[in-house]
Scaffold this active site. Sequence first.
Site, short mmCIF file in Angstrom:
data_model
loop_
_atom_site.label_atom_id
_atom_site.label_comp_id
_atom_site.label_asym_id
_atom_site.label_seq_id
_atom_site.Cartn_x
_atom_site.Cartn_y
_atom_site.Cartn_z
N ALA A 1 38.78 -12.77 71.22
CA ALA A 1 39.53 -14.06 70.41
C ALA A 1 39.64 -13.65 68.94
O ALA A 1 40.11 -14.64 68.00
CB ALA A 1 38.64 -15.26 70.47
N ASP A 2 39.56 -12.32 68.61
CA ASP A 2 39.49 -12.01 67.15
C ASP A 2 40.74 -12.08 66.52
O ASP A 2 41.59 -11.44 67.13
CB ASP A 2 38.76 -10.54 67.13
CG ASP A 2 38.86 -9.84 65.76
OD1 ASP A 2 37.93 -10.16 65.19
OD2 ASP A 2 39.80 -9.31 65.50
N VAL A 3 40.86 -12.84 65.38
CA VAL A 3 42.16 -12.81 64.86
C VAL A 3 42.84 -11.49 64.48
O VAL A 3 43.97 -11.07 64.29
CB VAL A 3 41.95 -13.80 63.64
CG1 VAL A 3 43.40 -13.73 62.76
CG2 VAL A 3 41.54 -15.22 63.81
#
Length: 302
Positions: free
Chosen positions: A255-257
Site C-alpha cells: 500500500a506504500d505511496v
Amino acid sequence: MKWSDGESYIEIDTPLAFNFAQCLVFLGRSEQENLHRINDGYLYKLLKFDEEFVLCKIGCKPNSIHIDFPLTSPSKDTREKIAVYLWEWFDLHRNLSPFYEMAQKDTILQPLAQKYDGLRMIGMPDLFEALVWAVIGQQINLTFAYTLKRRFVEHFGERQTFERETYWLFPTYEKIAAISVDTLRQLQFTARKSEYIIGIAKLMAGGELTKESLLQKEDYLHTKRTLMAIRGIGAWTADYVMMKSLHCPTAFPIADVGLHNALKIQLGQERKPTIEEITQIATHWKGWQAYATFYLWRSLYD
DNA sequence: CACCAGGGACTAC
DNA sequence: GTAGTCCATGGT
C-alpha cells in the site's frame, strides 16, 4: 562473514554485486539526515556498544569495506560488533544473483537492476529505530518526516563531536519509554503518533518486544501478525520493519505511496496502479518483493 | 485554498 | 471482513 581485524581498523570482505557508491547515493537522499554523514566518499556513523562510543569512518576498497576509528580505538569485542552492524546495515549476507536473474526477465525491474547494479538493501539494524521511523513516516510527506526524526534524535539521542561536527545516536527505547505524550506533541508529533512511539518503547523496555523473538518466528505471516498486534503498527509498518530491520526478502509494503508513484513513473502511466494491478505485477517478484520495492524507491531519487 | 503525504485506529454494518 | 471516518500537520 569474512572480515579482517587490523586493531586500529577493520576490513569486511564484500560479496559480488556490491557497489558502495550506489549505497551512498541512497544514504545521501536527505539533507536532514543526522544519523550519518557523507563526506568525500566516506560514510561517518556513530555507534555505541556497552557504554563505548565509536565513530566509524567507512570507505571502500576493491573487494572490501574499510573502517577507521577517528575518535577512539574500540576493543576487540566491539570491533566484532561493528563488523556485524555493517554486515546488517548493507545486507552483505545476501546473494543477489537470483534477484538479478529474475530482474533480467522483468520489464519493470530490468532497467532499474542495470542502473543501480550493486545497490544493497540499506537496513536499520536497530529495531526501535526502524519502528519509530516507520511510525513517523505514516501519512506525512517525507520532508516533514525527516524534520520530525531530526527533532526526535536531537532531543533524546546522545551525541559525540569530532572536528566540529556533531554525530548523533538514535534514542534508546529506555529513554523514550519514560517520556510523556506532551513532550512529543511539543515537537509537532501528533498525539496518536506520540502514543504509538511511547507504547512501542515501553513494550521494548519491558522485554515484550525484541528483535531476537521476531526473528525466531517460523514464517513471514506469523511475524507480521505479531507486529500488527501492536497499537500503531498496521500492515504497511509491519512490512516496512520486516524489510529494513528483519531482512525479510518477501516483506512487501504493497500500500506504500512511494511504491505506487515509482510504478506509475516506470509504467509511464498517468495514474497510479491499483492494489490489484500491483499484486499482478508482483507475481514475478516472488521471494524478492523487498528488493523490488527498494529498487523502485531508489528510482524516485534520480 | 485544495490536495497530498513512504497509514492506522475506530466504528458501524 | 470491509467500507467509511477521523486523525493532525507540513509541503506543494
